[in-house]
Design a protein around this motif. Structure first.
Motif, PDB file in Angstrom:
ATOM      1  N   GLU A  24       0.859  -1.256  -0.095  1.00 33.27           N
ATOM      2  CA  GLU A  24      -0.174  -0.019  -0.222  1.00 33.27           C
ATOM      3  C   GLU A  24       0.653   1.140   0.137  1.00 33.27           C
ATOM      4  O   GLU A  24       0.595   2.294  -0.519  1.00 33.27           O
ATOM      5  CB  GLU A  24      -0.798   0.048   1.196  1.00 33.27           C
ATOM      6  N   LYS A  28       1.108   4.191  -2.789  1.00 39.62           N
ATOM      7  CA  LYS A  28       1.064   5.559  -2.559  1.00 39.62           C
ATOM      8  C   LYS A  28       2.110   6.520  -3.036  1.00 39.62           C
ATOM      9  O   LYS A  28       2.119   7.623  -3.480  1.00 39.62           O
ATOM     10  CB  LYS A  28       0.940   6.083  -1.075  1.00 39.62           C
ATOM     11  N   HIS A  31       1.490   7.113  -6.613  1.00 33.09           N
ATOM     12  CA  HIS A  31       0.110   8.092  -6.636  1.00 33.09           C
ATOM     13  C   HIS A  31       0.829   9.584  -6.702  1.00 33.09           C
ATOM     14  O   HIS A  31       0.849  10.656  -7.119  1.00 33.09           O
ATOM     15  CB  HIS A  31      -0.533   7.887  -5.532  1.00 33.09           C
ATOM     16  N   THR A  56      -3.030  -3.210  -6.684  1.00 34.55           N
ATOM     17  CA  THR A  56      -3.202  -2.505  -5.459  1.00 34.55           C
ATOM     18  C   THR A  56      -3.418  -0.983  -5.639  1.00 34.55           C
ATOM     19  O   THR A  56      -4.329  -0.548  -5.036  1.00 34.55           O
ATOM     20  CB  THR A  56      -1.962  -2.794  -4.502  1.00 34.55           C
ATOM     21  N   LEU A  60      -6.979   0.986  -4.734  1.00 33.45           N
ATOM     22  CA  LEU A  60      -6.555   2.074  -3.999  1.00 33.45           C
ATOM     23  C   LEU A  60      -7.225   3.348  -4.565  1.00 33.45           C
ATOM     24  O   LEU A  60      -7.605   4.066  -3.761  1.00 33.45           O
ATOM     25  CB  LEU A  60      -5.313   2.237  -3.293  1.00 33.45           C
ATOM     26  N   PHE A  61      -6.777   3.599  -5.878  1.00 35.26           N
ATOM     27  CA  PHE A  61      -6.931   4.887  -6.400  1.00 35.26           C
ATOM     28  C   PHE A  61      -7.982   4.378  -7.925  1.00 35.26           C
ATOM     29  O   PHE A  61      -7.300   4.675  -8.802  1.00 35.26           O
ATOM     30  CB  PHE A  61      -5.711   5.447  -6.486  1.00 35.26           C
ATOM     31  N   TRP A 156      -6.775  -9.209  -2.262  1.00 33.40           N
ATOM     32  CA  TRP A 156      -7.550  -8.289  -3.141  1.00 33.40           C
ATOM     33  C   TRP A 156      -8.449  -9.210  -3.571  1.00 33.40           C
ATOM     34  O   TRP A 156      -9.291  -8.658  -4.400  1.00 33.40           O
ATOM     35  CB  TRP A 156      -6.824  -7.647  -3.915  1.00 33.40           C
ATOM     36  N   TYR A 159     -11.912  -7.850  -3.892  1.00 33.36           N
ATOM     37  CA  TYR A 159     -12.185  -6.438  -4.481  1.00 33.36           C
ATOM     38  C   TYR A 159     -12.225  -6.601  -5.842  1.00 33.36           C
ATOM     39  O   TYR A 159     -12.481  -5.507  -6.382  1.00 33.36           O
ATOM     40  CB  TYR A 159     -10.806  -5.543  -3.938  1.00 33.36           C
TER      41      TYR A 159
END
Length: 222
Positions: A24, A28, A31, A56, A60-61, A156, A159
């Motif tokens: 994670e 980020k 990102h 991932t 998340l995004f 995941w 998801y």
């Protein structure tokens, strides 16, 4: 086209704290990297561990990803027992890298069944791949196993059905494990496509670069 080295690999730094490598946190990092470049929405491709990271990121995004391409990748392990067992194996391998060094590790890595099909490649290409592997940091690879291994990342699987973007799953026909994983993933994806490439194993982009490029280009152009 942007091809950043993820944490612990290539020219990117290799921090000493394994928790900095959590998948994670790595998502980020990407990102933040894209924010710095002013890129809002893009197509994302990841291979193997990079595929787990790409997935991932997309989870998340989701608003940032237009199309997602996963080469020989998985959503992680389904059960706590599987993850615990994998964490133990990854910790053993991380210790091996630290103790024996990068060259001994690459010797070992080249012999695992997952990469057996690469032995059919021309010697010059195999030497190029080996050189790239030897340029990695032992600390970075060890900590990637500890922080971003399949056992430590979240599962995941549940998801996948929430992904709204187009997803292309690529597997080599001779990589039976990841063909089975892709088959299961496809059942949960709303807009998923699965393509297998004949006469290839895990590293399709190396084993049949031309066909890999054609399939990816066709997918992105639709």
């Amino acid at each position: 086209m942007l091809m950043p080295d993820i944490i612990g690999h290539g020219s990117t730094e290799s921090p000493s704290a394994p928790e900095r490598y959590q998948i994670e946190a790595a998502a980020k990092d990407i990102h933040h990297f894209l924010d710095q470049l002013g890129i809002k929405k893009f197509d994302l491709l990841g291979y193997s561990m990079g595929g787990r990271l790409a997935l991932t990121f997309a989870i998340l995004f989701p608003e940032r990803v237009r199309k997602l391409i996963l080469e020989s990748a998985s959503p992680g392990l389904l059960t706590d027992g599987e993850r615990k067992q994998r964490c133990m194996k990854d910790a053993e391998l991380a210790h091996f890298i630290k103790e024996k060094g990068i060259e001994t590790f690459v010797d070992y890595w080249e012999e695992i069944p997952l990469f057996s099909t690469m032995k059919r490649l021309p010697l010059s290409l195999r030497e190029k791949v080996r050189k790239q592997r030897l340029e990695n940091s032992p600390l970075g690879l060890a900590n990637s196993l500890l922080g971003m291994g399949t056992g430590t990342q979240p599962s995941w699987w549940s998801y996948l059905e929430k992904l709204e973007c187009d997803v292309l799953l690529l597997t080599g026909r001779e990589d039976q494990k990841f063909c089975r994983i892709a088959e299961e993933m496809l059942k949960s994806l709303k807009r998923g496509t699965w393509v297998t490439i004949e006469n290839t194993g895990h590293a399709i982009h190396v084993e049949d670069r031309e066909k890999f490029g054609t399939i990816v280009s066709d997918f992105l152009s639709k």
